[in-house]
Design a protein around this motif. Structure first.
Motif, PDB file in Angstrom:
ATOM      1  N   LYS A  31     -57.120  -7.308  12.229  1.00  0.00           N
ATOM      2  CA  LYS A  31     -56.260  -6.349  12.914  1.00  0.00           C
ATOM      3  C   LYS A  31     -55.102  -7.013  13.655  1.00  0.00           C
ATOM      4  O   LYS A  31     -54.129  -6.354  13.984  1.00  0.00           O
ATOM      5  N   ILE A  32     -55.213  -8.301  13.923  1.00  0.00           N
ATOM      6  CA  ILE A  32     -54.165  -9.010  14.681  1.00  0.00           C
ATOM      7  C   ILE A  32     -53.638 -10.165  13.846  1.00  0.00           C
ATOM      8  O   ILE A  32     -54.396 -10.951  13.293  1.00  0.00           O
ATOM      9  N   ARG A  33     -52.317 -10.246  13.750  1.00  0.00           N
ATOM     10  CA  ARG A  33     -51.656 -11.366  13.074  1.00  0.00           C
ATOM     11  C   ARG A  33     -50.702 -12.013  14.069  1.00  0.00           C
ATOM     12  O   ARG A  33     -49.854 -11.340  14.644  1.00  0.00           O
ATOM     13  N   LYS A  34     -50.872 -13.304  14.273  1.00  0.00           N
ATOM     14  CA  LYS A  34     -49.927 -14.066  15.086  1.00  0.00           C
ATOM     15  C   LYS A  34     -48.950 -14.711  14.121  1.00  0.00           C
ATOM     16  O   LYS A  34     -49.337 -15.540  13.303  1.00  0.00           O
ATOM     17  N   VAL A  35     -47.702 -14.310  14.215  1.00  0.00           N
ATOM     18  CA  VAL A  35     -46.669 -14.775  13.301  1.00  0.00           C
ATOM     19  C   VAL A  35     -45.773 -15.745  14.062  1.00  0.00           C
ATOM     20  O   VAL A  35     -45.082 -15.355  15.001  1.00  0.00           O
ATOM     21  N   ASN A  80     -51.687 -11.520   3.360  1.00  0.00           N
ATOM     22  CA  ASN A  80     -52.477 -11.114   4.519  1.00  0.00           C
ATOM     23  C   ASN A  80     -53.973 -11.044   4.248  1.00  0.00           C
ATOM     24  O   ASN A  80     -54.772 -11.155   5.167  1.00  0.00           O
ATOM     25  N   GLN A  81     -54.365 -10.866   3.008  1.00  0.00           N
ATOM     26  CA  GLN A  81     -55.792 -10.842   2.688  1.00  0.00           C
ATOM     27  C   GLN A  81     -56.424 -12.210   2.966  1.00  0.00           C
ATOM     28  O   GLN A  81     -57.581 -12.303   3.329  1.00  0.00           O
ATOM     29  N   GLN A  82     -55.636 -13.260   2.831  1.00  0.00           N
ATOM     30  CA  GLN A  82     -56.086 -14.615   3.147  1.00  0.00           C
ATOM     31  C   GLN A  82     -55.649 -15.048   4.560  1.00  0.00           C
ATOM     32  O   GLN A  82     -55.822 -16.194   4.944  1.00  0.00           O
ATOM     33  N   ALA A 125     -43.441  -8.346   1.140  1.00  0.00           N
ATOM     34  CA  ALA A 125     -44.583  -7.474   0.817  1.00  0.00           C
ATOM     35  C   ALA A 125     -45.789  -8.292   0.358  1.00  0.00           C
ATOM     36  O   ALA A 125     -45.655  -9.369  -0.221  1.00  0.00           O
ATOM     37  N   ASP A 126     -46.971  -7.743   0.632  1.00  0.00           N
ATOM     38  CA  ASP A 126     -48.198  -8.372   0.161  1.00  0.00           C
ATOM     39  C   ASP A 126     -48.278  -8.285  -1.356  1.00  0.00           C
ATOM     40  O   ASP A 126     -47.577  -7.497  -1.989  1.00  0.00           O
ATOM     41  N   ASN A 127     -49.156  -9.084  -1.931  1.00  0.00           N
ATOM     42  CA  ASN A 127     -49.353  -9.074  -3.381  1.00  0.00           C
ATOM     43  C   ASN A 127     -49.877  -7.715  -3.836  1.00  0.00           C
ATOM     44  O   ASN A 127     -50.415  -6.940  -3.047  1.00  0.00           O
ATOM     45  N   ALA A 128     -49.738  -7.435  -5.122  1.00  0.00           N
ATOM     46  CA  ALA A 128     -50.095  -6.118  -5.673  1.00  0.00           C
ATOM     47  C   ALA A 128     -51.574  -5.783  -5.489  1.00  0.00           C
ATOM     48  O   ALA A 128     -51.931  -4.637  -5.272  1.00  0.00           O
ATOM     49  N   GLY A 129     -52.469  -6.765  -5.551  1.00  0.00           N
ATOM     50  CA  GLY A 129     -53.900  -6.502  -5.429  1.00  0.00           C
ATOM     51  C   GLY A 129     -54.400  -6.383  -4.002  1.00  0.00           C
ATOM     52  O   GLY A 129     -55.566  -6.069  -3.776  1.00  0.00           O
ATOM     53  N   THR A 130     -53.553  -6.614  -3.020  1.00  0.00           N
ATOM     54  CA  THR A 130     -53.955  -6.551  -1.613  1.00  0.00           C
ATOM     55  C   THR A 130     -53.999  -5.103  -1.146  1.00  0.00           C
ATOM     56  O   THR A 130     -53.109  -4.328  -1.471  1.00  0.00           O
ATOM     57  N   PRO A 131     -55.032  -4.727  -0.391  1.00  0.00           N
ATOM     58  CA  PRO A 131     -55.093  -3.339   0.113  1.00  0.00           C
ATOM     59  C   PRO A 131     -53.858  -3.004   0.953  1.00  0.00           C
ATOM     60  O   PRO A 131     -53.308  -3.872   1.628  1.00  0.00           O
ATOM     61  N   PRO A 132     -53.431  -1.745   0.937  1.00  0.00           N
ATOM     62  CA  PRO A 132     -52.213  -1.347   1.668  1.00  0.00           C
ATOM     63  C   PRO A 132     -52.479  -1.191   3.160  1.00  0.00           C
ATOM     64  O   PRO A 132     -52.381  -0.102   3.716  1.00  0.00           O
TER      65      PRO A 132
END
Length: 153
Positions: A31-35, A80-82, A125-132
């Motif tokens: 839920k949290i991403r530090k960019v 983001n999945q990774q 954008a995330d890769n095509a297989g990554t959940p939205p």
């Protein structure tokens, strides 16, 4: 006037877009991403000065910036999945600045306030297989920065 600079930025993005009916189970770390970003900023500014009063002179400046994000991860295959948040490497912005130049016998000190505002969408954008769940939830991500700047000449 060209005034290159280096900026270190850390953003914390919180994603509360998960629907409990989804089959994907997300942890609190999802839920949290530090960019983190490191920008090499190359602004081209046009300055307008007032008359010098004793050893000081107020000014205002505005111009265009070219910014390179050294930590963008834009070419990374992971997303983001990774746990990898990606943003664009090459960005364009405009800046406005106001300050006072102080003249001393051997140098000039200029404290100023600067605002920098990006033109382009910085999200990759995330890769095509990554959940939205992550980048699909963001329509636009643009840098907006307010800085205190000290210049020594």
């Amino acid at each position: 006037r060209i005034e290159p600079g280096l900026q270190f930025v850390e953003r914390e993005l919180t994603f509360n877009t998960h629907n409990n009916s989804d089959a994907l189970v997300l942890t609190d770390a999802d839920k949290i991403r530090k960019v983190k970003s490191t920008y090499v900023d190359i602004p081209i500014m046009l300055e307008i000065h007032a008359d010098r009063w004793y050893n000081s002179r107020p000014y205002a400046a505005a111009g265009l910036n070219y910014m390179v994000n050294l930590q963008s991860n834009s070419n990374a295959t992971d997303d983001n999945q990774q746990g990898i948040f990606r943003s664009t490497t090459h960005n364009f912005a405009w800046s406005a600045e106001a300050g006072i130049q102080f003249y001393f016998s051997r140098f000039k000190l200029t404290p100023a306030f600067r605002g920098t505002f990006a033109f382009n969408n910085e999200i990759v954008a995330d890769n095509a297989g990554t959940p939205p769940y992550w980048t699909a939830a963001i329509s636009t991500m643009q840098t907006r920065a307010f800085m205190f700047v000290l210049k020594f000449e």
